[in-house]
Design a protein around this motif. Sequence first.
Motif, PDB file in Angstrom:
ATOM      1  N   MET A   1       1.028  -1.095  -0.139  1.00 16.00           N
ATOM      2  CA  MET A   1      -0.135  -0.055  -0.117  1.00 16.00           C
ATOM      3  C   MET A   1       1.409   1.240  -0.258  1.00 16.00           C
ATOM      4  SD  MET A   1      -3.304  -1.524  -0.116  1.00 16.00           S
ATOM      5  CE  MET A   1      -2.257  -2.364  -1.604  1.00 16.00           C
ATOM      6  N   ALA A   2       1.652   1.155   0.824  1.00 17.19           N
ATOM      7  CA  ALA A   2       2.562   2.616   1.231  1.00 17.19           C
ATOM      8  C   ALA A   2       3.133   3.363  -0.802  1.00 17.19           C
ATOM      9  CB  ALA A   2       3.534   1.981   1.785  1.00 17.19           C
ATOM     10  N   SER A   3       4.197   1.636  -1.103  1.00 20.18           N
ATOM     11  CA  SER A   3       4.442   1.446  -2.482  1.00 20.18           C
ATOM     12  C   SER A   3       3.273   2.330  -3.864  1.00 20.18           C
ATOM     13  CB  SER A   3       5.204   0.598  -2.680  1.00 20.18           C
ATOM     14  OG  SER A   3       4.306  -0.813  -3.668  1.00 20.18           O
ATOM     15  N   ILE A   4       2.514   1.997  -3.327  1.00 16.80           N
ATOM     16  CA  ILE A   4       1.184   2.102  -4.581  1.00 16.80           C
ATOM     17  C   ILE A   4       0.410   3.720  -3.804  1.00 16.80           C
ATOM     18  CG2 ILE A   4      -0.881   1.221  -5.434  1.00 16.80           C
ATOM     19  CD1 ILE A   4      -0.544  -1.023  -4.833  1.00 16.80           C
ATOM     20  N   PHE A   5       0.268   4.018  -2.924  1.00 19.40           N
ATOM     21  CA  PHE A   5      -0.505   5.584  -2.286  1.00 19.40           C
ATOM     22  C   PHE A   5       0.372   5.997  -1.515  1.00 19.40           C
ATOM     23  CE2 PHE A   5      -3.657   1.495  -2.989  1.00 19.40           C
ATOM     24  CZ  PHE A   5      -4.760   1.951  -3.978  1.00 19.40           C
ATOM     25  N   GLY A   6       1.902   6.180  -1.961  1.00 19.40           N
ATOM     26  CA  GLY A   6       2.766   6.577  -0.631  1.00 19.40           C
ATOM     27  C   GLY A   6       2.466   6.299   1.169  1.00 19.40           C
ATOM     28  N   GLU A   7       3.569   6.738   1.478  1.00 21.56           N
ATOM     29  CA  GLU A   7       3.840   6.113   3.437  1.00 21.56           C
ATOM     30  C   GLU A   7       2.734   7.066   3.705  1.00 21.56           C
ATOM     31  OE1 GLU A   7       5.518   4.099   4.852  1.00 21.56           O
ATOM     32  OE2 GLU A   7       6.855   3.757   3.073  1.00 21.56           O
ATOM     33  N   GLY A   8       2.185   6.522   4.819  1.00 27.44           N
ATOM     34  CA  GLY A   8       0.811   7.240   5.500  1.00 27.44           C
ATOM     35  C   GLY A   8      -0.161   6.899   4.823  1.00 27.44           C
ATOM     36  N   ALA A   9      -0.270   6.317   3.856  1.00 27.24           N
ATOM     37  CA  ALA A   9      -2.255   6.780   3.118  1.00 27.24           C
ATOM     38  C   ALA A   9      -2.832   5.428   3.549  1.00 27.24           C
ATOM     39  CB  ALA A   9      -1.426   5.819   1.609  1.00 27.24           C
ATOM     40  N   LEU A  10      -2.100   4.560   4.520  1.00 24.54           N
ATOM     41  CA  LEU A  10      -1.994   3.584   4.744  1.00 24.54           C
ATOM     42  C   LEU A  10      -2.929   3.736   6.781  1.00 24.54           C
ATOM     43  CD1 LEU A  10      -4.499   0.996   5.177  1.00 24.54           C
ATOM     44  CD2 LEU A  10      -2.444  -0.230   5.474  1.00 24.54           C
ATOM     45  N   ALA A  11      -3.880   4.341   6.942  1.00 26.68           N
ATOM     46  CA  ALA A  11      -3.744   5.396   8.153  1.00 26.68           C
ATOM     47  C   ALA A  11      -5.025   5.080   9.232  1.00 26.68           C
ATOM     48  CB  ALA A  11      -4.385   6.228   7.864  1.00 26.68           C
ATOM     49  N   LYS A  12      -4.960   5.117  10.718  1.00 23.89           N
ATOM     50  CA  LYS A  12      -5.824   4.552  11.393  1.00 23.89           C
ATOM     51  C   LYS A  12      -7.518   4.805  11.161  1.00 23.89           C
ATOM     52  CE  LYS A  12      -3.091   2.725  14.717  1.00 23.89           C
ATOM     53  NZ  LYS A  12      -2.293   2.786  16.866  1.00 23.89           N
ATOM     54  N   LEU A  13      -8.093   4.402  11.108  1.00 24.50           N
ATOM     55  CA  LEU A  13      -9.728   5.494  11.259  1.00 24.50           C
ATOM     56  C   LEU A  13     -10.305   5.701  12.488  1.00 24.50           C
ATOM     57  CD1 LEU A  13     -11.972   3.121   8.694  1.00 24.50           C
ATOM     58  CD2 LEU A  13     -10.337   4.604   8.216  1.00 24.50           C
ATOM     59  N   PRO A  14     -11.096   6.677  12.502  1.00 23.54           N
ATOM     60  CA  PRO A  14     -11.206   6.895  13.858  1.00 23.54           C
ATOM     61  C   PRO A  14     -13.276   6.538  14.298  1.00 23.54           C
ATOM     62  CG  PRO A  14     -11.754   8.956  12.097  1.00 23.54           C
ATOM     63  CD  PRO A  14     -11.234   8.725  11.495  1.00 23.54           C
ATOM     64  N   LYS A  15     -12.938   6.657  15.657  1.00 24.87           N
ATOM     65  CA  LYS A  15     -14.297   5.916  15.898  1.00 24.87           C
ATOM     66  C   LYS A  15     -15.772   6.517  15.757  1.00 24.87           C
ATOM     67  CE  LYS A  15     -12.131   3.002  19.508  1.00 24.87           C
ATOM     68  NZ  LYS A  15     -11.966   2.806  21.505  1.00 24.87           N
ATOM     69  N   LYS A  16     -15.613   7.564  15.379  1.00 28.02           N
ATOM     70  CA  LYS A  16     -16.525   8.018  14.772  1.00 28.02           C
ATOM     71  C   LYS A  16     -16.209   7.935  13.316  1.00 28.02           C
ATOM     72  CE  LYS A  16     -18.531   9.493  18.229  1.00 28.02           C
ATOM     73  NZ  LYS A  16     -19.094   8.322  19.245  1.00 28.02           N
ATOM     74  N   HIS A  17     -15.663   7.228  11.734  1.00 22.19           N
ATOM     75  CA  HIS A  17     -15.890   7.362  11.402  1.00 22.19           C
ATOM     76  C   HIS A  17     -16.993   6.892  10.399  1.00 22.19           C
ATOM     77  CE1 HIS A  17     -15.158   5.637   7.121  1.00 22.19           C
ATOM     78  NE2 HIS A  17     -13.869   6.606   6.969  1.00 22.19           N
ATOM     79  N   PRO A  18     -17.591   6.932   9.380  1.00 25.35           N
ATOM     80  CA  PRO A  18     -19.008   6.221   8.951  1.00 25.35           C
ATOM     81  C   PRO A  18     -19.317   5.404   8.766  1.00 25.35           C
ATOM     82  CG  PRO A  18     -18.384   8.855   8.199  1.00 25.35           C
ATOM     83  CD  PRO A  18     -17.235   8.158   8.569  1.00 25.35           C
ATOM     84  N   VAL A  19     -17.954   4.554   8.418  1.00 25.88           N
ATOM     85  CA  VAL A  19     -18.631   3.152   8.055  1.00 25.88           C
ATOM     86  C   VAL A  19     -19.140   2.571   9.436  1.00 25.88           C
ATOM     87  CG1 VAL A  19     -16.108   1.996   8.981  1.00 25.88           C
ATOM     88  CG2 VAL A  19     -17.237   1.459   7.022  1.00 25.88           C
TER      89      VAL A  19
END
Length: 244
Positions: A147-165
């Motif tokens: 994921m880092a190689s495709i989208f860049g370092e830090g692109a994969l990030a923790k979701l907040p507990k208030k995320h719409p999902v």
Amino acid sequence: MTRAEFLHLMLVGGAGALLGSQARAQSGVAERQPTLGSRPAYDFWFTRLMYESGDWDVDARMPSNLIDALIQYTTLRVDTKERVLPLADSRMLTQPFCYLAGHKLVEFNADERRNFERYVRNGGFVLVDDCNHDIDGLFAKSFEREMASIFGEGALAKLPKKHPVFDAFFKFDGPPNTAFELNGWGDDIVHDYLKGIEVGGRLGVLYSNKDYGCEWDYDWRNKRFLAEDNTKFAVNVVIYALTA
């Protein structure tokens, strides 16, 4: 979209109207539904992604359990058969929802990498589950490196507990735990977060170290023995994927 708004659209216009106004409007992603005459045949179907490097064919009963939950709780027209496509196959670009999981190495070849990036950047959705449910195992390290190689370092990030999902259909205070975490398997950590990659403010990749695939890998007919249906969060994930 709130649950009330979703239910209103489902009741008034049906699932086809909802998806016609939102999911199929994702720019750059081809028409998502196979058609039967002039009418779409399904609102949702489950697509598992094959990839060459690892053991993609895990959690064999998980898809039928997720599908059962959608049929039980929503009015979506759901294909009851799991579909399997190679990630390198361009047909995966037209899927409304993809699932990728495993225990071993994730090292995409050029075609797999190109399709994964194109799909996510153009409005697709991939649920990725680490069957080892750890943060330092082979699957976790190699997938996060991809994921880092495709989208860049830090692109994969923790979701907040208030995320719409977590409020897409049922309401959750963050990601529900799995029995595998609570039993001390994997890295002996109960992960209180999920990770994701957002494109244009919308999740394109939802990544779990919690092993939801194994948690939902049982005969759907045995769900009646559970005190609480543990596949409800799967409904949230799918509804988010279709409507966000």
